[in-house]
Design an enzyme around this catalytic site. Sequence first.
Site, mmCIF file in Angstrom:
data_model
loop_
_atom_site.group_PDB
_atom_site.id
_atom_site.type_symbol
_atom_site.label_atom_id
_atom_site.label_comp_id
_atom_site.label_asym_id
_atom_site.label_seq_id
_atom_site.Cartn_x
_atom_site.Cartn_y
_atom_site.Cartn_z
ATOM 1 C CG HIS A 121 -1.850 0.990 1.472
ATOM 2 N ND1 HIS A 121 -1.542 2.260 1.884
ATOM 3 C CD2 HIS A 121 -3.199 0.964 1.328
ATOM 4 C CE1 HIS A 121 -2.649 2.966 1.993
ATOM 5 N NE2 HIS A 121 -3.675 2.198 1.660
ATOM 6 C CG ASP A 198 0.635 -2.363 6.312
ATOM 7 O OD1 ASP A 198 -0.341 -2.603 7.037
ATOM 8 O OD2 ASP A 198 0.586 -1.623 5.317
ATOM 9 C CD GLN A 201 -6.746 -4.531 3.979
ATOM 10 O OE1 GLN A 201 -7.681 -5.302 4.223
ATOM 11 N NE2 GLN A 201 -6.940 -3.258 3.696
ATOM 12 C CE LYS A 224 -7.506 -0.771 6.540
ATOM 13 N NZ LYS A 224 -8.028 -0.088 5.372
ATOM 14 C CB CYS A 362 -3.845 3.347 -1.405
ATOM 15 S SG CYS A 362 -5.121 4.547 -1.082
HETATM 16 N N1 C6P Z 1 -6.278 0.447 3.129
HETATM 17 C C1 C6P Z 1 -8.073 0.111 1.554
HETATM 18 O O1 C6P Z 1 -9.167 0.415 1.040
HETATM 19 P P1 C6P Z 1 -4.948 3.651 7.516
HETATM 20 O O2 C6P Z 1 -5.575 4.489 6.443
HETATM 21 O O3 C6P Z 1 -3.759 4.330 8.142
HETATM 22 O O4 C6P Z 1 -5.922 3.106 8.507
HETATM 23 O O5 C6P Z 1 -4.384 2.338 6.763
HETATM 24 C C2 C6P Z 1 -3.514 2.469 5.670
HETATM 25 C C3 C6P Z 1 -3.231 1.132 5.067
HETATM 26 C C4 C6P Z 1 -1.958 0.624 5.172
HETATM 27 N N2 C6P Z 1 -1.656 -0.602 4.708
HETATM 28 C C5 C6P Z 1 -2.576 -1.384 4.132
HETATM 29 C C6 C6P Z 1 -2.197 -2.748 3.665
HETATM 30 C C7 C6P Z 1 -3.889 -0.912 3.988
HETATM 31 O O6 C6P Z 1 -4.805 -1.684 3.408
HETATM 32 C C8 C6P Z 1 -4.225 0.388 4.444
HETATM 33 C C9 C6P Z 1 -5.598 0.948 4.234
HETATM 34 C C10 C6P Z 1 -7.611 0.862 2.787
HETATM 35 O O7 C6P Z 1 -7.388 -0.783 1.094
HETATM 36 C C11 C6P Z 1 -7.795 2.336 2.623
HETATM 37 S S1 C6P Z 1 -6.691 3.021 1.445
#
Ligand code: C6P
Length: 404
Positions: A121, A198, A201, A224, A362
């Site tokens: 991401h 990370d 997910q 999430k 993203c």
């Molecule tokens: N992915 C998606 O629709 P935040 O925004 O900080 O809570 O998470 C960011 C993030 C970082 N790593 C991974 C693997 C992610 O999937 C995400 C967030 C969402 O896929 C929103 S872009």
Amino acid sequence: MFDVQKIRKDFPILNRKVNGKPLVYFDNAATSQTPQQVIDVIVDYYTNYNANIHRGVHSLSQEATDAYEQARIKIQKHFNAKQPYEIIYTAGTTHGINLVATGFTSLLNKGDEIIVSALEHHSNIVPWQMLCERTGAILKVIPMNQDGELILPEFDALLNENTKLVFVNHISNALGTINPIEYIIEKAHSVGAAVLVDGAQSCPHLKPDVQALDVDFYVCSAHKICGPTGVGVLYGKEEWLQKLPPYQGGGEMIDQVTFEKTTYAGLPHKFEAGTPNICGGIAFGAALDYMNNIGFDTIAKYENELLDYGTEELLKIEGVKIYGTAKEKTSVISFNVGSIHPYDIGTILDKMGIAVRTGHHCAQPIMDFYKIPGTIRASFMFYNTKEEIDTFIVALKKAIMMLS
Ligand code: C6P
């Protein structure tokens, strides 16, 4: 016995209509929905004991402090961290990654190497690029194959004595691939590199044991995992958290302040400047309670059934191409239909009450790899049903007819 209809009663939002149709919420990888049990905790906090923490001698402040610190312990236990102070509250995954990336500015030298994966991401790419710009370190990428799996021999070949850090997601948000992080961590450690995983997910679908993984840093977002937005955690091994400098300066993170010199608080407060998302932290703990009451093995088993069923039904539709066909994957299906733009399909599905995400998710490098502008992404959680998948398939067929 897993009773999905009983579970669905916990989620008031699933009863609503969108554009006159019952909501089918398949955008769980973007954010999950919140059960009543967690909503109640949020309402209770603001109704009964909203106060700033670690500051007041008064009862409200102490109640809020206790609840916030109890939640930290719940989170510690959930991830099996050795100490509660290895759990740093953040605003979410992005914040956690930036905290670590900024901290490493003073620990890297020109020519040091950092490895990320092709499946990341943007949150797990851009902060490291910025770190490389600040330090002169070099960014290297573990490539992926057509199935959306990392090519591990190529990872092995990238490792050398200059490798200082490796960053990889546990599960890809765009494709659903579950990465072999055990292997990656072991190999990275063999050359003395630290690893940040990370877990944005993975945390909704499995229960990572940070000690068994021997991971150095693990980050996630509560939103999430059936919790609220604006809160998450960074797990860091104590030795690393001691080495990293504070990320932000302000209240709460200090020991003594004079105009000549400031000394910092110990862990975890050194990384928690300012008034945090108190209610969010408490609700995060409640969300983990909720998920653990169902059980992560039960959740994974049911979600795999949804994934298999959804994949099977989608592939019956002419022109559907699924991106992300890794052997190990979670309940995310990214796909396109012929040359129809994903946005057009997403818009028509919304008119029929179905929420999916469309676009590059993203993760532009993944889209570039497949030479596509984006995909339609349907992502399932344990409160979704096969009947909802049927509704989605019928709606998708209608959308295709309208757009062909
Ligand atoms: N992915 C998606 O629709 P935040 O925004 O900080 O809570 O998470 C960011 C993030 C970082 N790593 C991974 C693997 C992610 O999937 C995400 C967030 C969402 O896929 C929103 S872009």
